[in-house]
Design a protein around this motif. Structure first.
Motif, PDB file in Angstrom:
ATOM      1  N   ARG A  41      -2.478  -0.736  -2.967  1.00  0.00           N
ATOM      2  CA  ARG A  41      -3.227  -0.273  -4.153  1.00  0.00           C
ATOM      3  C   ARG A  41      -2.317  -0.347  -5.373  1.00  0.00           C
ATOM      4  O   ARG A  41      -2.714  -0.832  -6.430  1.00  0.00           O
ATOM      5  CB  ARG A  41      -3.738   1.151  -3.963  1.00  0.00           C
ATOM      6  CG  ARG A  41      -5.020   1.236  -3.181  1.00  0.00           C
ATOM      7  CD  ARG A  41      -5.564   2.669  -3.237  1.00  0.00           C
ATOM      8  NE  ARG A  41      -6.179   2.987  -1.976  1.00  0.00           N
ATOM      9  CZ  ARG A  41      -5.685   3.825  -1.055  1.00  0.00           C
ATOM     10  NH1 ARG A  41      -4.557   4.471  -1.268  1.00  0.00           N
ATOM     11  NH2 ARG A  41      -6.318   4.030   0.068  1.00  0.00           N
ATOM     12  N   THR A  54      -8.858  -5.742  -9.981  1.00  0.00           N
ATOM     13  CA  THR A  54      -8.496  -4.384  -9.579  1.00  0.00           C
ATOM     14  C   THR A  54      -8.678  -4.247  -8.068  1.00  0.00           C
ATOM     15  O   THR A  54      -9.294  -5.100  -7.415  1.00  0.00           O
ATOM     16  CB  THR A  54      -9.402  -3.342 -10.270  1.00  0.00           C
ATOM     17  OG1 THR A  54     -10.740  -3.499  -9.781  1.00  0.00           O
ATOM     18  CG2 THR A  54      -9.350  -3.469 -11.791  1.00  0.00           C
ATOM     19  N   TRP A  55      -8.185  -3.160  -7.521  1.00  0.00           N
ATOM     20  CA  TRP A  55      -8.352  -2.877  -6.089  1.00  0.00           C
ATOM     21  C   TRP A  55      -9.841  -2.833  -5.735  1.00  0.00           C
ATOM     22  O   TRP A  55     -10.272  -3.426  -4.749  1.00  0.00           O
ATOM     23  CB  TRP A  55      -7.656  -1.563  -5.764  1.00  0.00           C
ATOM     24  CG  TRP A  55      -7.750  -1.144  -4.328  1.00  0.00           C
ATOM     25  CD1 TRP A  55      -8.581  -0.204  -3.806  1.00  0.00           C
ATOM     26  CD2 TRP A  55      -6.977  -1.644  -3.239  1.00  0.00           C
ATOM     27  NE1 TRP A  55      -8.377  -0.077  -2.457  1.00  0.00           N
ATOM     28  CE2 TRP A  55      -7.389  -0.957  -2.076  1.00  0.00           C
ATOM     29  CE3 TRP A  55      -5.966  -2.606  -3.122  1.00  0.00           C
ATOM     30  CZ2 TRP A  55      -6.831  -1.191  -0.826  1.00  0.00           C
ATOM     31  CZ3 TRP A  55      -5.417  -2.834  -1.871  1.00  0.00           C
ATOM     32  CH2 TRP A  55      -5.849  -2.135  -0.744  1.00  0.00           C
ATOM     33  N   ASP A  56     -10.640  -2.130  -6.547  1.00  0.00           N
ATOM     34  CA  ASP A  56     -12.079  -2.026  -6.263  1.00  0.00           C
ATOM     35  C   ASP A  56     -12.765  -3.385  -6.344  1.00  0.00           C
ATOM     36  O   ASP A  56     -13.643  -3.694  -5.529  1.00  0.00           O
ATOM     37  CB  ASP A  56     -12.752  -1.035  -7.218  1.00  0.00           C
ATOM     38  CG  ASP A  56     -12.349   0.408  -6.920  1.00  0.00           C
ATOM     39  OD1 ASP A  56     -11.929   0.698  -5.782  1.00  0.00           O
ATOM     40  OD2 ASP A  56     -12.461   1.248  -7.833  1.00  0.00           O
ATOM     41  N   GLU A  57     -12.376  -4.209  -7.304  1.00  0.00           N
ATOM     42  CA  GLU A  57     -12.955  -5.562  -7.400  1.00  0.00           C
ATOM     43  C   GLU A  57     -12.533  -6.411  -6.204  1.00  0.00           C
ATOM     44  O   GLU A  57     -13.333  -7.191  -5.680  1.00  0.00           O
ATOM     45  CB  GLU A  57     -12.512  -6.233  -8.709  1.00  0.00           C
ATOM     46  CG  GLU A  57     -13.126  -5.598  -9.940  1.00  0.00           C
ATOM     47  CD  GLU A  57     -12.451  -6.025 -11.234  1.00  0.00           C
ATOM     48  OE1 GLU A  57     -13.079  -5.830 -12.296  1.00  0.00           O
ATOM     49  OE2 GLU A  57     -11.298  -6.543 -11.200  1.00  0.00           O
ATOM     50  N   GLU A  93     -11.258  -0.901   3.014  1.00  0.00           N
ATOM     51  CA  GLU A  93      -9.888  -1.113   2.548  1.00  0.00           C
ATOM     52  C   GLU A  93      -9.063  -1.873   3.588  1.00  0.00           C
ATOM     53  O   GLU A  93      -8.240  -2.716   3.236  1.00  0.00           O
ATOM     54  CB  GLU A  93      -9.228   0.211   2.181  1.00  0.00           C
ATOM     55  CG  GLU A  93      -9.865   0.835   0.950  1.00  0.00           C
ATOM     56  CD  GLU A  93      -9.092   2.013   0.396  1.00  0.00           C
ATOM     57  OE1 GLU A  93      -7.934   2.257   0.817  1.00  0.00           O
ATOM     58  OE2 GLU A  93      -9.646   2.696  -0.486  1.00  0.00           O
TER      59      GLU A  93
END
Length: 153
Positions: A41, A54-57, A93
């Protein structure tokens, strides 16, 4: 973190179905799994200018690999599901971690090594498979070995 002290890596011996083995890995390496997720992350935050992701993307990007993995290697998806459940880590994740190179297109300059030795080239006739995930110096304390004996394989 100090890299000057080298300790033997943890060895996790697992057996059974792929889901059972995933649960055993998740139980045995929960601390390393959570620490690894924190490391990656943070690596997305540091490398945002280079990645523009980004991590979420990246998690959204990893979702596109799921149907193919489920269709072609369902046993490994089951293993990953078991790991996530037993380690109490989000499956999406862990899926991202397994798709990292494809998603980042090597922009993070990460890499891993895989090898396999066929049974005719081992002393006892067993097939050996190995893979490492020690991409970043911060991974040193996250490394563990898995000795797996899957059912029916």
């Amino acid at each position: 973190m100090s890299h000057s002290t080298h300790t033997e890596p943890k060895i996790i011996r697992v057996h059974g179905t792929h889901r059972q083995m995933g649960c055993q890995i998740g139980e045995g390496a929960a601390q390393e799994i959570h620490r690894m997720l924190r490391v990656y992350r943070a690596s997305f935050e540091v490398a945002y200018d280079e990645l523009q992701l980004t991590w979420d993307e990246a998690m959204l990007q990893s979702e596109k690999y799921y149907p193919f993995a489920k269709e072609h290697t369902p046993q490994y998806v089951e293993e990953l599901e078991g790991m996530a459940e037993a380690a109490e880590a989000p499956f999406d994740e862990l899926m991202l971690m397994n798709c990292m190179e494809a998603i980042t297109s090597d922009a993070l300059h990460l890499g891993c090594t895989s090898l396999a030795v066929s049974g005719e080239h081992t002393a006892d006739g067993h097939v050996l498979v190995a893979h490492n995930e020690d991409w970043l110096p911060e991974d040193e304390e996250n490394v563990y070995l898995v000795h797996a004996t899957p059912d029916k394989e």
